[in-house]
Write a protein that holds these residues in place. Structure first.
Motif, PDB file in Angstrom:
ATOM      1  N   GLU A  87     -14.731   1.473   0.426  1.00 39.24           N
ATOM      2  CA  GLU A  87     -15.119   2.839   0.085  1.00 39.24           C
ATOM      3  C   GLU A  87     -14.795   3.795   1.231  1.00 39.24           C
ATOM      4  N   ARG A  88     -14.731   5.068   0.874  1.00 37.61           N
ATOM      5  CA  ARG A  88     -14.351   6.099   1.843  1.00 37.61           C
ATOM      6  C   ARG A  88     -15.312   6.163   3.028  1.00 37.61           C
ATOM      7  N   ASP A  89     -16.606   5.946   2.752  1.00 43.00           N
ATOM      8  CA  ASP A  89     -17.593   6.083   3.831  1.00 43.00           C
ATOM      9  C   ASP A  89     -17.482   4.978   4.890  1.00 43.00           C
ATOM     10  N   ARG A  92     -14.896   4.590   6.550  1.00 43.14           N
ATOM     11  CA  ARG A  92     -14.042   5.246   7.553  1.00 43.14           C
ATOM     12  C   ARG A  92     -12.909   4.311   8.019  1.00 43.14           C
ATOM     13  N   VAL A  95      -4.288   4.591   6.236  1.00 43.41           N
ATOM     14  CA  VAL A  95      -5.107   5.229   5.197  1.00 43.41           C
ATOM     15  C   VAL A  95      -5.654   6.520   5.790  1.00 43.41           C
ATOM     16  N   ASN A  96      -5.687   7.560   4.978  1.00 40.48           N
ATOM     17  CA  ASN A  96      -6.287   8.812   5.434  1.00 40.48           C
ATOM     18  C   ASN A  96      -7.797   8.609   5.500  1.00 40.48           C
ATOM     19  N   VAL A  97      -8.325   8.703   6.704  1.00 40.21           N
ATOM     20  CA  VAL A  97      -9.745   8.379   6.903  1.00 40.21           C
ATOM     21  C   VAL A  97     -10.657   9.332   6.143  1.00 40.21           C
ATOM     22  N   LYS A  98     -10.199  10.542   5.929  1.00 40.85           N
ATOM     23  CA  LYS A  98     -11.064  11.530   5.266  1.00 40.85           C
ATOM     24  C   LYS A  98     -11.088  11.321   3.753  1.00 40.85           C
ATOM     25  N   THR A  99      -9.926  11.023   3.174  1.00 42.07           N
ATOM     26  CA  THR A  99      -9.878  10.910   1.712  1.00 42.07           C
ATOM     27  C   THR A  99     -10.075   9.472   1.241  1.00 42.07           C
ATOM     28  N   GLY A 100      -9.811   8.502   2.102  1.00 35.74           N
ATOM     29  CA  GLY A 100      -9.887   7.102   1.677  1.00 35.74           C
ATOM     30  C   GLY A 100      -8.774   6.783   0.690  1.00 35.74           C
ATOM     31  N   ALA A 119      -7.818   6.435  -3.202  1.00 37.38           N
ATOM     32  CA  ALA A 119      -8.343   6.827  -4.517  1.00 37.38           C
ATOM     33  C   ALA A 119      -8.113   5.730  -5.560  1.00 37.38           C
ATOM     34  N   ASN A 153     -11.482   0.187  11.158  1.00 32.76           N
ATOM     35  CA  ASN A 153     -12.098   1.504  10.996  1.00 32.76           C
ATOM     36  C   ASN A 153     -11.664   2.463  12.104  1.00 32.76           C
TER      37      ASN A 153
END
Lengths: 975, 209
Positions: free
Chosen positions: A60-62, A64, A87-92, A94, A214
């Motif tokens: 999941e995105r959280d 990080r 992976v874009n850490v902010k968007t995770g 999709a 992470n």
């Protein structure tokens, strides 16, 4: 602040809280590790058995996560880092699942790999995860059998650095029944001189895992180790097969679209199938083995892994009735390298005639001018001009800017473009525009009262050299697009009245040594030429057959999966090497249609040529003997063909002058130099073909360019001079001449007037002021590199300022932005002190590198400025946003500030905040102005006169352009 | 000799680069530039960086020794230098490492702070420039007001053709003067290069002659 008992207790308490928080947070994180879920390794469908597909459920995105790292091994206890998926850490992520295809080459030996087996970061002793495969041949050799290996190296490395590795004399007889005098020889190259790429082998087992990392660079626990085995699969069927029957020429034309994965497609067959419903065919084609008897193969050929032609023709036998072929249906069978195949859906032929075919392309191939000899241009049409968009220039859209594009080659010159605009449905044009200066736009005035949304038709004609035929007309409809709210060109492009928008011009290439044509590019009808790259050879690729290395006192050789060992002897190569074939292509014998190969080692090359001749002679005599006993004409014809081929090979290996010459050279280096020259030259000769097609079976193939019976092959030429820079060269020569003349005049004592430049006149005063105040001078050289002219000009002024400062014994501080500049600047200041006899006052630490970070430099300079209370500040060089920050600070502390820059964006800031500013050219004139040397003044004067010449040319050019005479514009280079 | 040899190197290098500019030939574009010049630039870069670092350390060392004004700040240099270097050497320079953390959380905010100061300095510079003390300054003031107003919706509300006027100011008088400066700069650059190439300009060798 005194550290009393109360404060000490408070400080200790604070430290305790911070440390405890960090430990608890760290432990919490350790217990909360995130493992990638549902990790799967599957075979890639429809491939040649060299690919595996990895997939997993992303976290999941959280969490990080910044990347997922993929590990691969040939055994479950050692997995090596293979690749990282950021992976874009902010968007995770999709998507539900993440995928990774391990089906292309990955690094096996790489210069960036560790030398030893190294555990991955943050892994304990039990962890199976390691960093990249180590660059260590003894370790890699054990795994090599599981992969197909390909070495890529700089050509010079292969030519000159490879070691000759000869295997021991075999104890068993060879295929000819004799025991050879010595073992086979290979080229051996050390691991630091090559990159080896590995590919998965069908049927082998591989083990994988994935680790999430992470944003704190913390490696999470790895996913369960999962195994996978790639297997070869039947190819996907062709996406489409198009068939066309040309009734007048009794020819069937077939064209097809290949599936997405085509890297293992070797051959095709076109099957004639009795008329069947699609449902029945779909059932039948799912069992290809049973199909062979119910279909008739009417055409077949090579696909060359998707590189060869995707079309073919079949001429009907004379006696065959047309209906038998027009009423039949056709299917394309694609066969991969493993012999597995698939059938396309059935195609029903469209009935057409040769008149429906697109016109055959009339093309030529030419060398691209002004290049280093690595490009050719294939030209198949006159220049093409078309409208790309329009823009309303006023709210009522009564005035439109029409943007057009002109596609042409460097050798095609377009003098004028004529646009004629028609109202829709009318034959009389309402506007005729002559575009004499091609800036890619014309302005169109819409007739009063005409609703522009009804659209227009535009007719474009061109005038230029080589002469463009007067009847060459391009037409387009310009229609209102409600989505764009503008007039846009319609899809159709009419060339002499025929819509060519769906016709492609496909360029194929034929090399000297290959009988096949390979695809270069499919071009639209909006293009009239294609630049084809014919690059110089820089790399050599060779399959890696094995390895040899020394372990203890044993010499271990692993070749084609077989391991042998013996004691190391004197004269053995002790460096660990990868073994590869030592053969290399030498030249293509055109007369005998044979590509001649030789060895990179001279003595082996000679032996090989001799052995080849003997072998071919033997084959020839055997075949001649067979010929006498054959009576079947078909078999005889086949044998004759074979005889001819062997005879040609024999002639090539026995008589080729290049091979003879090469084999007469005994020195490896000089021999390889000659080989390189020959092989790199012949491989750059190419011939081209243009095929016009609608992509659906209507195609027309142009002939290869020939001189008599011979195909014309062209090699690009490396040009010595940019023809577009003739005017620049003339201007430079004129400028040099004017410099020489004016320097001569200045030397003879002629007084050359130079207008006073206040900023430069004030330098003496500024230095004097600093001396009187007993404060230092600061000199900032800007942020450009040493190679920048502004920096060099600034250095010239610095030399003079430093001299003055040294004379007056005033401290000069020079904070440097660029470290490469620093030693040069230190030397300039030191020399200036020596020149005025004050070497004692030179302080090396006054000229120092500060930082190459823009705003950190500002902070540093401002700090020094305030602390040292600099009396005078010079800003001479290239500056950006830092300029104002420094000059305002200087202003605040009351420094006299003199600035000079070539950065036009910073000039306004300097003018407002500095006492004197040298604008642009004044900055470059400073050195001459200050030194007053005749040579320098002469240059300055020449510069002024040349500027006058430029102004005159600008005025004449503007005047001529106003009368539509653009000759001057055309001869002057754009940049 | 001390100046002749460097001068000869500069002149020879200059001539080669003039040839490089005028010739697309493989020998100059590939063999000289890509295979010889560029690798040497990359190879010499780290040594120059080392010189820069040594120079900076020496300067701060001297400051501490001399007890120069605000010499205590030099310790901050050493602290920052050592911590960042260690963070890079030990933890690597990849994202997530301590060095990138320092870069993102120390250097970037400080750089942004410096950059944001520019707005205030610009306002101060604009005030100085736009004081209508002469005809020229008044023209400047009017032009600036028009251009600035045209950038915001209020400008269009005041007068709908303001963006057109603003664009004209930028495209015609502004561009004309910029091009004038650019021609001067270009010619000055060529002249300076030529002076170096012909050995007329030698002040960069130090001493001014």
């Amino acid at each position: 602040m005194r550290l009393d008992k109360r404060r000490l207790v408070f400080l200790l308490l604070f430290v305790f809280v911070v440390v405890s928080t960090l430990i608890i947070a760290n432990r919490q994180e350790d217990t909360d590790q995130y493992v990638v879920k549902d990790f799967r390794v599957e075979d890639v469908p429809a491939d040649d058995g060299s690919g595996l597909l990895l997939s997993w459920k992303p976290l999941e995105r959280d969490k990080r996560i910044i990347e997922y790292r993929v590990y691969r091994g040939v055994s479950p206890d050692k997995l090596f880092f293979l690749d990282a998926l950021p992976v874009n850490v902010k968007t995770g992520v999709a998507a539900e699942r993440m995928f990774y295809y391990d089906n292309s080459g990955s690094e096996f030996i790489d210069i960036g790999s560790p030398r030893k087996l190294k555990k991955e970061k943050q892994q304990d002793d039990k962890s199976p995860l390691y960093r990249k495969m180590p660059r260590n041949i003894p370790i890699l050799a054990e795994m090599a059998g599981k992969f197909s290996l390909l070495s890529m190296m700089d050509k010079a490395r292969f030519y000159h650095t490879t070691k000759k590795i000869t295997l021991d004399k075999p104890s068993t007889p060879g295929p000819d029944g004799k025991i050879p005098d010595e073992g086979d020889s290979y080229a051996g190259l050390a691991d630091n001189k090559q990159t080896v790429i590995c590919f998965l082998k069908p049927g082998e087992k591989y083990y994988y895992s994935v680790v999430a990392v992470n944003e704190r660079n913390k490696f999470q626990k790895h996913a369960p180790i999962t195994e996978g085995t790639p297997v070869p699969n039947p190819p996907d069927p062709a996406q489409a097969l198009y068939s066309v029957m040309l009734e007048d020429s009794r020819t069937l034309q077939f064209e097809w679209d290949l599936p997405l994965y085509k890297d293992d497609l070797a051959q095709y067959r076109i099957h004639r199938v009795p008329s069947l419903p699609d449902t029945v065919w779909n059932l039948l084609r799912s069992n290809p083995a049973g199909l062979q008897s119910s279909t008739e193969v009417i055409a077949q050929g090579g696909i060359g892994y998707g590189q060869l032609k995707n079309y073919t023709t079949f001429t009907l036998p004379e006696a065959a009735p047309l209906a038998a072929f027009t009423e039949a249906r056709y299917s394309l069978e694609l066969i991969d390298a493993d012999g597995m195949s698939s059938f396309s859906p059935l195609s029903t032929p469209k009935l057409k005639t040769t008149a429906d075919l697109p016109p055959k392309a009339i093309f030529r191939t030419e060398d691209k001018p002004d290049d280093k000899g690595d490009r050719l241009t294939v030209v198949w049409d006159n220049p093409i001009c078309f409208v790309v968009k329009t823009t309303a220039l006023n709210p009522k859209s009564t005035k439109l800017r029409v943007n057009y594009q002109l596609n042409k080659t460097e050798t095609q010159k377009v003098k004028n473009i004529y646009f004629e605009f028609f109202k829709m449905g009318e034959t009389k044009s309402f506007a005729k525009l002559k575009e004499f200066y091609q800036d890619n736009s014309v302005i169109l005035k819409v007739p009063t009262g005409y609703d522009y949304r009804k659209g227009f038709r535009v007719k474009i004609t061109l005038e230029g050299t080589p002469k463009i035929p007067a009847d060459y007309v391009i037409e387009q409809d310009l229609k209102y697009d409600p989505k764009m709210l503008a007039i846009m060109p319609a899809k159709a492009l009419y060339r002499n009245g025929i819509d060519v928008s769906s016709i492609s011009n496909v360029v194929y290439r034929k090399t000297l040594a290959s009988p096949n044509l390979t695809l270069v590019k499919r071009n639209t009808s909006y293009d009239n030429n294609l630049d084809v790259s014919v690059s110089y050879s820089t790399m050599v690729q060779k399959p890696v057959l094995g390895f040899r290395f020394v372990k203890g006192d044993s010499l271990i050789t692993i070749l084609n999966g077989e391991r042998s060992a013996r004691k190391v002897k004197a004269g053995d190569v002790r460096t660990a090497v990868a073994l590869m074939p030592a053969d290399i292509d030498l030249v293509y014998d055109k007369k005998n249609e044979t590509r001649i190969e030789t060895s990179i080692f001279p003595e082996i090359g000679v032996k090989q040529a001799k052995a080849k001749v003997e072998e071919l002679e033997k084959q020839l005599s055997e075949l001649n003997a067979q010929k006498a006993s054959l009576s079947d004409p078909a078999m005889l014809a086949g044998l004759e063909k074979n005889l001819d081929r062997i005879q040609k090979q024999l002639s090539a290996y026995r008589d080729n002058p290049d091979l003879k010459r090469i084999n007469s050279i005994s020195g490896r280096r000089s021999r390889m130099r000659q080989i390189a020259k020959l092989r790199e030259d012949y491989s750059r000769y190419n011939s081209y073909q243009v095929v016009r097609t609608d992509g659906k079976g209507l195609f027309n193939e142009a002939e290869l360019l020939k001189s008599g019976e011979e195909i014309d092959y062209l090699k690009p030429i490396s040009n010595w001079f940019y023809k577009t820079k003739v005017i620049t060269l003339i201007a430079m020569i004129l400028f040099c001449l004017s410099v020489v003349i004016l320097v001569g005049m200045a030397r003879r004592g002629k007084d050359l007037y130079i207008r006073p430049i206040a900023g430069l006149s004030e330098i003496d005063n500024a230095v004097g002021r600093a001396t009187e105040m007993g404060r230092p001078i600061m000199y900032m050289m800007g942020s450009a590199y040493l190679s920048d002219v502004a920096t060099i000009a600034s250095m010239g002024i610095l030399g003079l300022v430093a001299r003055k400062a040294a004379e007056y014994d005033t401290r000069l501080i020079v904070p440097i932005y660029n470290y490469i500049t620093m030693p040069v600047v230190q030397e300039i200041v030191r020399e200036s002190h020596y020149a005025v006899g004050r070497p004692d006052s030179f302080d090396k630490n006054s000229v120092f590198f500060l930082t190459d970070q823009q705003f950190a430099y500002v902070a540093g300079v401002n700090g020094i400025m305030i602390r040292e209370r600099a009396a005078t500040c010079f800003y001479l060089g290239t500056f950006a946003a830092e300029a104002l920050l420094m000059t305002e600070t200087g202003n605040a502390i009351g420094s006299v500030q003199i600035a000079g820059t070539d950065s036009s964006t910073q000039i306004p800031f300097f003018i407002t905040t500095c006492d004197y500013t040298l604008i642009g050219e004044e900055f470059y004139a400073a050195s001459a102005y200050l030194s007053r040397q005749p040579m320098q003044l002469g240059t300055l004067k020449a510069q002024d006169y040349f500027k006058l010449v430029i102004v005159v040319i600008v005025l004449i050019g503007s005047l001529l352009s106003s009368f539509q005479i653009t000759t001057l514009n055309e001869i002057l280079p754009l940049k | 000799m001390k100046k002749t040899i460097p001068l000869m190197i500069v002149i020879l290098g200059g001539i080669i680069f003039v040839m490089y500019a005028f010739s697309p030939h493989k020998i100059l574009q590939d063999d000289f530039y890509n295979k010889f010049y560029i690798p040497w630039v990359y190879a010499s870069g780290p040594f120059a960086a080392l010189l820069g670092v040594i120079s900076l350390c020496m300067m701060h060392n001297a400051k501490i020794k001399r007890r120069a004004p605000k010499w205590q700040y030099s310790y901050f240099f050493y602290a920052g230098f050592i911590i960042t270097s260690l963070a890079g050497f030990i933890g690597g320079s990849q994202k997530g490492g301590l060095m990138m953390w320092i870069f993102e959380n120390v250097q970037m905010p400080m750089s942004s702070t410096m950059f944001s100061l520019l707005a205030f300095y610009m306002a101060s510079a604009a005030y100085k420039a736009f004081r209508a003390r002469s005809v020229e300054a008044t023209v400047l003031l009017v032009a600036a007001i028009v251009v600035m107003l045209a950038q915001v919706p209020l400008g269009v509300k005041i007068y709908k053709n303001l963006p057109v006027i603003s664009q004209w100011i930028l495209d015609v008088p502004n561009l004309a003067s910029k091009r004038g400066i650019a021609i001067g700069v270009g010619l000055g650059g060529v002249a300076t290069s030529l002076k170096i190439l012909l050995g007329i300009e030698r002040s960069y060798l130090g001493g001014g002659d």
